[in-house]
Design a protein around this motif. Structure first.
Motif, PDB file in Angstrom:
ATOM      1  N   LYS A  79       0.832  -1.278  -0.024  1.00  0.00           N
ATOM      2  CA  LYS A  79       0.086   0.095  -0.012  1.00  0.00           C
ATOM      3  C   LYS A  79       0.942   1.262   0.153  1.00  0.00           C
ATOM      4  CE  LYS A  79      -3.999  -2.033   2.430  1.00  0.00           C
ATOM      5  NZ  LYS A  79      -4.802  -1.847   3.590  1.00  0.00           N
ATOM      6  N   GLU A  80       1.915   1.313   0.878  1.00  0.00           N
ATOM      7  CA  GLU A  80       2.815   2.402   0.846  1.00  0.00           C
ATOM      8  C   GLU A  80       3.609   2.528  -0.441  1.00  0.00           C
ATOM      9  OE1 GLU A  80       3.177   4.646   3.188  1.00  0.00           O
ATOM     10  OE2 GLU A  80       1.628   3.550   4.168  1.00  0.00           O
ATOM     11  N   GLU A  81       3.929   1.479  -1.215  1.00  0.00           N
ATOM     12  CA  GLU A  81       4.512   1.541  -2.441  1.00  0.00           C
ATOM     13  C   GLU A  81       3.710   2.207  -3.529  1.00  0.00           C
ATOM     14  OE1 GLU A  81       7.713   0.307  -3.778  1.00  0.00           O
ATOM     15  OE2 GLU A  81       8.009   1.076  -1.578  1.00  0.00           O
ATOM     16  N   THR A  82       2.265   2.018  -3.486  1.00  0.00           N
ATOM     17  CA  THR A  82       1.487   2.342  -4.469  1.00  0.00           C
ATOM     18  C   THR A  82       1.339   3.851  -4.059  1.00  0.00           C
ATOM     19  OG1 THR A  82      -0.358   1.858  -2.993  1.00  0.00           O
ATOM     20  CG2 THR A  82       0.263   0.312  -4.734  1.00  0.00           C
ATOM     21  N   ARG A  83       1.398   4.313  -2.768  1.00  0.00           N
ATOM     22  CA  ARG A  83       1.061   5.796  -2.581  1.00  0.00           C
ATOM     23  C   ARG A  83       2.538   6.388  -2.786  1.00  0.00           C
ATOM     24  NH1 ARG A  83      -0.661   3.898   2.833  1.00  0.00           N
ATOM     25  NH2 ARG A  83      -2.912   3.921   2.927  1.00  0.00           N
ATOM     26  N   ARG A  84       3.544   5.774  -3.037  1.00  0.00           N
ATOM     27  CA  ARG A  84       4.910   6.464  -3.515  1.00  0.00           C
ATOM     28  C   ARG A  84       4.930   6.549  -5.136  1.00  0.00           C
ATOM     29  NH1 ARG A  84       7.049   4.177   1.475  1.00  0.00           N
ATOM     30  NH2 ARG A  84       7.526   2.017   0.266  1.00  0.00           N
ATOM     31  N   GLY A  85       3.846   5.816  -5.577  1.00  0.00           N
ATOM     32  CA  GLY A  85       4.091   6.136  -7.081  1.00  0.00           C
ATOM     33  C   GLY A  85       4.229   4.884  -7.843  1.00  0.00           C
ATOM     34  N   CYS A  86       4.513   3.928  -7.217  1.00  0.00           N
ATOM     35  CA  CYS A  86       4.694   2.435  -8.003  1.00  0.00           C
ATOM     36  C   CYS A  86       3.178   1.839  -8.323  1.00  0.00           C
ATOM     37  CB  CYS A  86       4.985   1.299  -6.817  1.00  0.00           C
ATOM     38  SG  CYS A  86       5.359  -0.138  -7.505  1.00  0.00           S
ATOM     39  N   SER A  87       3.323   1.391  -9.575  1.00  0.00           N
ATOM     40  CA  SER A  87       2.061   0.957 -10.561  1.00  0.00           C
ATOM     41  C   SER A  87       1.535  -0.229  -9.685  1.00  0.00           C
ATOM     42  CB  SER A  87       2.413   0.972 -12.021  1.00  0.00           C
ATOM     43  OG  SER A  87       1.351   0.093 -12.503  1.00  0.00           O
ATOM     44  N   ILE A  88       0.359  -0.258  -9.262  1.00  0.00           N
ATOM     45  CA  ILE A  88      -0.326  -1.471  -8.823  1.00  0.00           C
ATOM     46  C   ILE A  88      -0.188  -2.725  -9.890  1.00  0.00           C
ATOM     47  CG2 ILE A  88      -2.535  -0.672  -9.334  1.00  0.00           C
ATOM     48  CD1 ILE A  88      -1.147  -2.922  -6.207  1.00  0.00           C
ATOM     49  N   ILE A  89      -0.535  -2.230 -11.070  1.00  0.00           N
ATOM     50  CA  ILE A  89      -0.686  -3.063 -12.265  1.00  0.00           C
ATOM     51  C   ILE A  89       0.685  -3.857 -12.415  1.00  0.00           C
ATOM     52  CG2 ILE A  89      -1.097  -3.362 -14.658  1.00  0.00           C
ATOM     53  CD1 ILE A  89      -3.215  -0.978 -14.577  1.00  0.00           C
ATOM     54  N   ASP A  90       1.766  -3.177 -12.306  1.00  0.00           N
ATOM     55  CA  ASP A  90       3.091  -3.705 -12.591  1.00  0.00           C
ATOM     56  C   ASP A  90       3.281  -4.664 -11.246  1.00  0.00           C
ATOM     57  OD1 ASP A  90       3.395  -2.142 -14.871  1.00  0.00           O
ATOM     58  OD2 ASP A  90       4.399  -0.442 -13.683  1.00  0.00           O
TER      59      ASP A  90
END
Length: 794
Positions: A79-90
């Motif tokens: 969840k934190e990674e997606t907030r930092r801009g990481c694509s959830i699809i990737d």
């Protein structure tokens, strides 16, 4: 293959936990440094520990829970990674590169939870993808735990109606997506094959997995979108299809029970026909009786919860459907033990009594079906089946609290024919206890006949009864219960009440025929005949009591010949059957007490009866018993409320005779023990003197009382007298009573004034000085009265 031995399994578990914790440590370090690739690497290695097949489900669960806690931390990182801009699809695609399928699917489910939460793709698509991928795990244990994990992380993200993830995918479809694979994995439990010697071990493992199998059903039963129509049209048929097709008895039994337990009662009621239709299709070895019984129990409680729901039961014809379903199940399973059939009928009867308490025909129909099943079985020998019969027969008693209502069930007695004599007695005691507890009055002869047919096991020996194993205490309790039951036969109509009693004897024992109306004389004839049966028991003491009670009842009815006949029978019984000295004493006092209350006798009959009573009294074995019985006879000649029954001369004669016997008792004591013994008898006679003195008997005067006091005082001071504190206290209390009467003044005080009564030492000393004058006045007590036709006996 599972390892043998608990110690080996503990070693494998310890090794798995150690490997999991080691990789979890490196995963945490990678998470702290935001190193995604290392985090995925070590998390996959951590989850590889779940690939083991060496642990039982119970031990595997311990390992799984440690992995579950670590995955929750990994989910927070994603969840934190997606907030930092990481694509959830990737990220969703990245975790699928894990080398082994089991770690890959755990990571995929973890990321999928975040994916659904992000709403970057429809929840239904992500959920469907996860479910399809989870089907790649075919091993039942690993597959069920993976399914449990998916259920846990997605339970708050289902595309339910009204939820934030709502879409074209319905809650019902979501349910089927999650439920179908789990049902198939439940079937896969049967794949736990192995040597025959390990069958019990495998069955235990399958039982340990049942909670996982049913957890998803429970979670998804709470979804608001699964309404009654959707459940009826789609959910239930789909689930039942999987249950029937699995052909595994444990899976079928458990899943059917899950369906019954997790979905609302209202749903079961409205889909009753669909649900019941699946039971005959289950494997013959499935414990259908337990599952069906639980269904009926739930419906019974639902009906009892509110009267407002009862119309629903009538609308869907619930009784008819359940009754037909049970019949089909019993017919389909020809080898079903009798225990199973009786259990089903017991549950159905309980359901019927809750839902249709006013339909006795329904209850009787259930009993009739049970009788049909029992026919040809003979007496039941299975203790468990017998207990179910008792439960079946007890249900109407518990519901109606009225044996009269239960007697309307024509098949009720027929069921009792299939239990052994001991169980028949148990059931008879239950019936009697119900009657006594609820104070149920039996008011008609036909109901009495039906009732005594039910409790016949307590009245007569049944065929095959064991006579040499009867517990005496149990027998007495049973017979006392039957005796108390007689008190519950009651009808205000004398004619009908008489029919009740005649019904107890049976038509062949009716001494009066059918003609004529009931009269008191006929009733007493019946009572006499009833008491005569006690001769054969034998119970002479009880029979004598009953004869005297009947005599008193005849006295109240002004039937002198009948009362005299009962007394005659009591006397004959006393002379011929009662030989024990204690029993004789008790009987004599009962006779005297009853005769004293009689007013119906003429002079001749009364003289005859009193003559016999005093004769019996004087012939008792022990002198003290003779004395007390004789002075008790004095009351036969002085009845307060009847002027024609006051004969002071005969009263005095009885008291003098009692004194003579008391004196003889003293002499016998002196001869055998060297002491004169207690003066208690003399004090008792003194109290009788005082009683009749107060009642106005002119034959009892102050001089006689004074002489008796001096006699007792001198006797107490005699050196040969044995100390008796109780007698001393008794005498002192009597003297205080005399003093109290003198202090009243008026007519009472004047009457007692001539009597010198004092318990102080000076008076006692004075009395001793007069001891030498005994020979002068004691004959006054012992001299008989003027001749009379009263009695010369004794």
């Amino acid at each position: 293959m599972m390892v043998d031995g608990v110690e080996d399994e503990e070693k494998w578990l310890a090794a798995g936990i150690a490997g999991l914790q080691q990789n979890a440590f490196y995963m945490h370090r990678a998470l702290d440094s935001n190193n995604l690739r290392d985090a995925l690497k070590y998390s996959a290695q951590m989850l590889s520990e779940l690939r083991t097949s060496k642990l039982s489900p119970q031990k595997y669960y311990q390992l799984y829970m440690r992995a579950f806690d670590e995955l929750r931390k990994l989910e927070m990182f994603f969840k934190e990674e997606t907030r930092r801009g990481c694509s959830i699809i990737d990220l969703y695609e990245l975790v699928q590169h894990a080398g082994n399928i089991l770690p890959r699917l755990y990571l995929l489910c973890t990321v999928g939870s975040v994916y659904i939460k992000s709403k970057e793709a429809p929840a239904k698509d992500v959920l469907k993808d996860l479910v399809e991928m989870c089907r790649g795990i075919q091993h039942p244990v690993r597959g069920l735990f993976l399914r449990s994990y998916l259920s846990q992380i997605s339970r708050d993200k289902l595309p339910d109606i009204g939820s934030e993830y709502e879409g074209c995918y319905t809650a019902c479809e979501s349910f089927i997506l999650l439920a179908d694979p789990e049902l198939r994995l439940a079937v896969g439990l049967s794949g736990l094959q192995g040597p025959a010697r390990e069958k019990d071990k495998r069955e235990k493992e399958r039982s340990e997995l049942r909670d996982l199998v049913g957890k998803n059903l429970h979670v998804l039963s709470q979804i608001e979108g699964v309404d009654l129509d959707m459940y009826k049209e789609t959910v239930l048929p789909r689930v039942l299809e999987q249950v029937v097709n699995c052909k595994d008895e444990i899976a079928q039994c458990y899943l059917m029970d899950c369906i019954i337990q997790v979905f609302p009662d209202e749903y079961h009621l409205q889909t009753l026909e669909i649900l019941l239709g699946a039971f005959p299709q289950l494997q013959p070895s499935v414990d259908i009786k337990t599952v069906l019984s639980r269904l009926m129990e739930r419906l019974s409680n639902y009906a009892a919860s509110s009267t407002e729901v009862l119309p629903e039961f009538l609308q869907v014809e619930a009784f008819s459907k359940l009754n037909n379903a049970i019949g089909k199940v019993i017919e389909a399973q020809a080898d079903m033990p009798i225990l199973g059939a009786v259990t089903l009928y017991s549950s159905l009867l309980t359901f019927t009594l809750h839902v249709h308490p006013d339909r006795l025909d329904y209850a009787d129909q259930v009993l009739g079906a049970c009788v049909k099943k029992l026919s040809g079985e003979g007496k039941l020998e299975d203790n468990r089946a017998t207990k179910q019969i008792v439960a079946l027969l007890s249900a109407p008693l518990d519901k109606y609290n009225d044996i009269v209502t239960v007697l309307k069930l024509s098949n009720y007695p027929s069921v009792m024919e299939y239990v052994d004599s001991e169980t028949n007695k148990v059931m008879a005691m239950v019936i009697i206890q119900s009657i006594m507890k609820n104070n149920t009055q039996i008011s008609t002869a036909d109901k009495v006949g039906a009732l005594f047919e039910l409790i016949k096991g307590l009245i007569r020996d049944l065929d095959g009864a064991a006579h040499d194993q009867v517990d005496e205490d149990d027998f007495k309790e049973e017979q006392n219960s039957v005796a108390r039951l007689i008190q519950m036969l009651q009808n205000d109509d004398t004619e009908e009440m008489f029919k009740l009693v005649r019904q107890l004897q049976g038509p062949e024992e009716n001494p009066f025929g059918e003609e004529g109306s009931t009269t008191p004389k006929k009733v007493f004839q019946l009572l006499n005949q009833t008491i005569e049966t006690l001769y054969g028991v034998p119970a002479p003491e009880l029979a004598l009591r009953l004869y005297l009670q009947c005599a008193e009842a005849a006295n109240d009815s002004d039937l002198e010949p009948v009362a005299y006949e009962f007394f005659t029978q009591a006397y004959i019984l006393y002379e011929e059957e009662i030989s024990d000295s204690r029993a004789q004493v008790t009987a004599i006092h009962l006779i005297i007490g009853t005769l004293q209350r009689m007013h119906v006798f003429g002079v001749e009959n009364r003289d005859t009866l009193t003559h016999k009573a005093t004769g019996y009294s004087a012939k008792l074995l022990k002198k003290p018993d003779q004395c007390r019985a004789v002075y008790a006879c004095s009351h036969l000649f002085w009845v307060d409320d009847q002027d024609n029954m006051k004969d002071g001369e005969r009263v005095l004669l009885c008291l003098k005779r009692a004194l003579r016997i008391a004196n003889a008792a003293q002499q016998m004591s002196n001869a055998t023990r060297g002491s004169t013994g207690s003066v208690t008898l003399f004090v008792e006679i003194l109290n009788k003197y005082l009683y009749f003195f107060e009642k106005g008997n002119t034959q009892i005067n102050a001089a006689a009382i004074q002489s008796l006091i001096e006699l007792i005082t001198a006797e107490m001071q005699s050196e040969s007298n044995s100390p008796d504190p109780a007698a001393d206290a008794f005498f002192a209390s009597t003297l205080r009573y005399i003093q109290f009467q003198k202090q009243k003044g008026g007519a009472v005080g004047e009457k007692y004034e001539p009597i010198k009564a004092s318990a102080d030492n000076s008076d006692l000393t004075h009395s001793i000085e007069r001891f030498g004058n005994w020979c002068r006045w004691i004959p006054l007590f012992l001299r008989p009265c003027a001749p009379s036709n009263y009695s010369s006996e004794g």
